[in-house]
Design an enzyme around this catalytic site. Structure first.
Site, short mmCIF file in Angstrom:
data_model
loop_
_atom_site.label_atom_id
_atom_site.label_comp_id
_atom_site.label_asym_id
_atom_site.label_seq_id
_atom_site.Cartn_x
_atom_site.Cartn_y
_atom_site.Cartn_z
N GLU A 122 -16.89 1.98 61.22
CA GLU A 122 -16.75 3.30 60.62
C GLU A 122 -16.16 3.14 59.21
O GLU A 122 -15.09 2.55 59.05
CB GLU A 122 -15.81 4.16 61.46
CG GLU A 122 -15.66 5.56 60.90
CD GLU A 122 -14.61 6.39 61.63
OE1 GLU A 122 -13.52 5.87 61.86
OE2 GLU A 122 -14.90 7.55 61.95
N CYS A 152 -15.42 12.92 61.36
CA CYS A 152 -15.54 11.98 62.50
C CYS A 152 -16.97 11.89 63.01
O CYS A 152 -17.42 10.84 63.42
CB CYS A 152 -14.59 12.37 63.62
SG CYS A 152 -14.82 14.06 64.18
N GLU A 193 -8.95 11.14 70.45
CA GLU A 193 -10.20 11.54 69.79
C GLU A 193 -10.32 10.62 68.59
O GLU A 193 -9.60 10.78 67.60
CB GLU A 193 -10.11 12.98 69.28
CG GLU A 193 -9.70 13.98 70.31
CD GLU A 193 -10.86 14.40 71.19
OE1 GLU A 193 -12.00 14.38 70.71
OE2 GLU A 193 -10.60 14.73 72.35
N LYS A 236 2.83 16.47 64.67
CA LYS A 236 3.02 15.64 63.47
C LYS A 236 1.71 15.57 62.70
O LYS A 236 0.75 14.93 63.11
CB LYS A 236 3.47 14.23 63.81
CG LYS A 236 4.02 13.56 62.55
CD LYS A 236 3.97 12.07 62.53
CE LYS A 236 2.66 11.49 62.14
NZ LYS A 236 2.23 11.72 60.75
P1 NAD Z 1 -4.82 7.41 61.48
O1 NAD Z 1 -4.92 6.92 62.88
O2 NAD Z 1 -4.41 6.46 60.43
O3 NAD Z 1 -3.78 8.62 61.38
C1 NAD Z 1 -3.87 9.74 62.24
C2 NAD Z 1 -2.48 10.21 62.56
O4 NAD Z 1 -1.81 9.20 63.30
C3 NAD Z 1 -1.61 10.49 61.33
O5 NAD Z 1 -0.80 11.62 61.58
C4 NAD Z 1 -0.76 9.24 61.24
O6 NAD Z 1 0.47 9.43 60.59
C5 NAD Z 1 -0.56 8.91 62.70
N1 NAD Z 1 -0.23 7.51 62.97
C6 NAD Z 1 -0.61 6.41 62.27
N2 NAD Z 1 -0.06 5.29 62.82
C7 NAD Z 1 0.67 5.70 63.88
C8 NAD Z 1 1.47 5.02 64.83
N3 NAD Z 1 1.66 3.69 64.80
N4 NAD Z 1 2.08 5.74 65.79
C9 NAD Z 1 1.92 7.09 65.85
N5 NAD Z 1 1.20 7.78 64.96
C10 NAD Z 1 0.56 7.10 64.00
O7 NAD Z 1 -6.21 8.09 61.15
P2 NAD Z 1 -6.65 8.82 59.81
O8 NAD Z 1 -7.00 7.77 58.84
O9 NAD Z 1 -5.65 9.86 59.42
O10 NAD Z 1 -7.93 9.62 60.31
C11 NAD Z 1 -9.20 9.12 60.23
C12 NAD Z 1 -9.71 8.77 61.61
O11 NAD Z 1 -9.69 9.91 62.46
C13 NAD Z 1 -11.14 8.32 61.56
O12 NAD Z 1 -11.30 7.20 62.39
C14 NAD Z 1 -11.90 9.51 62.13
O13 NAD Z 1 -13.14 9.22 62.67
C15 NAD Z 1 -10.94 10.01 63.15
N6 NAD Z 1 -11.25 11.40 63.51
C16 NAD Z 1 -11.74 11.67 64.77
C17 NAD Z 1 -12.07 12.98 65.14
C18 NAD Z 1 -12.59 13.31 66.53
O14 NAD Z 1 -12.64 14.48 66.90
N7 NAD Z 1 -12.97 12.32 67.34
C19 NAD Z 1 -11.91 14.02 64.21
C20 NAD Z 1 -11.44 13.69 62.93
C21 NAD Z 1 -11.09 12.39 62.60
#
Ligand code: NAD
Length: 494
Positions: free
Chosen positions: A398, A299, A264, A188
């Site tokens: 963050e 990230c 992650e 997804k």
């Molecule tokens: P997010 O958690 O809002 O969304 C990530 C994914 O999770 C999306 O596909 C979203 O639709 C899904 N999601 C959201 N709520 C959900 C739920 N209740 N149940 C299941 N799935 C759900 O994060 P974002 O805003 O898209 O991404 C930014 C974050 O990702 C930042 O915190 C960033 O640091 C982190 N990130 C981490 C890494 C790493 O390797 N550690 C790499 C890139 C980004």
């Protein structure tokens, strides 16, 4: 890379996209859609399916059937390897078109996107393809008369939920090792960055991935994402995204089938510059790139710059000079250095962090504004903040935007203490010519990845592990295969 080719690609109309289930493109069962808006100009680009639980259940059933009948899971690793390598080649052939498609949706500057997205995804598919026919099981050191085998087996259905900042790169970090190991996958993408991943999956079919092995289901996290996390037929959940979402996923696992959950998550990474850095000019340039590329939506972004007191003002001036030269604007215009913030909501969130400062005038050294609003897109100036400390929200939260906090320190121990003064532990940078100091810093800082005299920029050979609240798993390297394999003991009484 030529501007005229990019301009042709950016003008291609995108017809509404579908999910990819059992090798076929389909609408959501309800027919509902989500509008895709480009951060470049705020314009409507196309629509993707708004999938819900029934769509996810269908896709998971297909993935489970594919796993159980062995169409992929029982293929010799050397055959899976051929498919993954062919897939990598197809991605490379279409690299620019994939990169432009992704940038239209998420706003990353094209120079960065091309390397970090299709080329990185292709390298990942190739890496795990090349690796998988070299992974052996073990024979245990048992007593005479016993044969103890430790086998590595694919687990079953892997649910992969990924974010919008680098959809192809992060998507490939999940599906590359999961598929190489023989699992089936339901992926997804983020609701605002699905298009390039849908295309990546189509290329997988072209490369010979049997239908039903990889499904891509688009939709909101609280609907499609949650349904994957709660499914009893998903055996492993691999996630990259925000901390609060990660917490929910662990709960969903507990409420369903105790599926393994690999998280992650975010970071608030320190980049520490000592006066004995081998090249302060390079350190300053790197500090700027470390935070401002992709508008800070990385990230491992070096969002806290710790500078030794004796060089503080001089180094801050260098960082400000390099930052002031960055050109922010249309991410598909090659003359720009920094593209768009991914969404208006994210842009407003970034600005709210600045509003939370006690003394804006005193704190903001550079930037702090929304830019080119008349474009309809979401742009923000690279922003540098000082005179903040660990009590300030901006220091420990963050932001995921182009905001750099700069902090002085005097002693090595103080630098370690400031570096560790957040709940995150993802990345860190240390700039010094003193080898002993570099190792002591690397030992003292609680981060999964520490780079010395460079910032981040590692390759596939090493993992990206999170410590503390930055997560519990790691993508990249051979270690990632462990997430997608079960150990099985076979104990034979000879
Ligand atoms: P997010 O958690 O809002 O969304 C990530 C994914 O999770 C999306 O596909 C979203 O639709 C899904 N999601 C959201 N709520 C959900 C739920 N209740 N149940 C299941 N799935 C759900 O994060 P974002 O805003 O898209 O991404 C930014 C974050 O990702 C930042 O915190 C960033 O640091 C982190 N990130 C981490 C890494 C790493 O390797 N550690 C790499 C890139 C980004």
């Amino acid at each position: 890379m030529e501007q005229n080719i990019i301009d042709e690609l950016r003008n291609i109309q995108i017809t509404p996209r579908g999910n990819l289930i059992n090798g076929k493109i389909s609408t959501s069962l309800s027919g509902e859609t989500i509008d895709v808006v480009s951060p470049i100009d705020g314009n409507h680009m196309t629509m993707i399916p708004r999938s819900r639980r029934e769509d996810v259940d269908l896709a998971v059933n297909v993935a489970k059937l594919a796993f159980d009948d062995g169409r992929w899971s029982n293929q010799p690793p050397v055959d899976r390897k051929k498919v993954l390598i062919k897939w990598a080649e197809l991605v490379e052939k279409e690299a620019l078109s994939l990169a432009v498609l992704g940038v239209r949706e998420n706003g990353t500057e094209i120079n960065m996107a091309l390397k970090a997205e299709p080329f990185s995804a292709a390298a990942t598919l190739r890496y795990y393809g090349e690796a998988i026919d070299k992974v052996y099981g073990e024979i245990a050191p048992t007593a005479e008369g016993i044969l103890g085998l430790i086998k590595k087996e694919p687990i079953g259905v892997v649910g992969a939920i990924v974010p919008w900042n680098f959809p192809l790169m992060i998507g490939a970090w999940k599906i590359g090792p999961a598929l190489a190991a023989g699992n089936s996958v339901i992926l997804k993408p983020a609701e605002s960055a699905s298009l390039s991943l849908l295309r990546l999956a189509e290329l997988g079919l072209e490369a010979g991935l049997p239908p039903g092995v990889l499904q891509v289901v688009t939709g909101y996290g609280s609907e499609a994402g949650q349904a994957i996390a709660l499914s009893k037929d998903v055996d492993v959940l691999t996630f990259t995204g925000a901390g609060p979402t990660g917490r929910k996923l662990m709960e969903f696992s507990a409420q369903s089938n105790l599926k393994r959950v690999y998280l992650e998550l975010g970071g608030k990474s320190p980049n520490i510059v000592f006066s004995d850095a081998p090249d302060l000019e390079l350190a300053a340039k790197s500090a700027v790139n470390a935070i401002f590329r992709n508008s800070g939506q990385v990230c491992v972004a070096g969002s806290r710059l710790l500078v030794e007191h004796s060089i503080y003002q001089n180094f801050l001036d260098k960082v400000c000079n390099y930052t002031a030269k960055l050109k922010v604007g249309d991410p598909l215009d090659l003359s720009n250095d920094i593209g768009a913030v991914h969404s208006e909501a994210q842009l407003l969130k970034n600005l709210r962090f600045l509003d939370s400062l006690k003394n804006r005038e005193k704190n903001i050294v550079l930037g702090g504004d929304r830019l080119i609003e008349e474009s309809g897109g979401f742009y923000m100036s690279p922003t540098i903040v000082e005179n903040v400390n660990s009590k300030d929200e901006i220091f420990h939260e963050e932001i995921f935007g182009p905001v750099l906090s700069v902090i002085p320190f005097s002693k090595d121990e103080e630098a370690i203490s400031i570096a560790n003064d957040t709940s995150y532990g993802l990345a860190a940078g240390v700039w010094t010519s003193n080898l002993s100091r570099a190792h002591k810093m690397a030992n003292g800082i609680k981060s999964g990845m520490i780079t010395v005299n460079t910032y981040a920029g590692t390759d596939m050979t090493v993992p990206l592990p999170g410590m503390k609240e930055s997560g519990n798993g790691s993508d990249k390297s051979l270690h990632s295969l462990e997430k997608y394999t079960n150990l099985k003991t076979v104990w034979v009484n000879l």
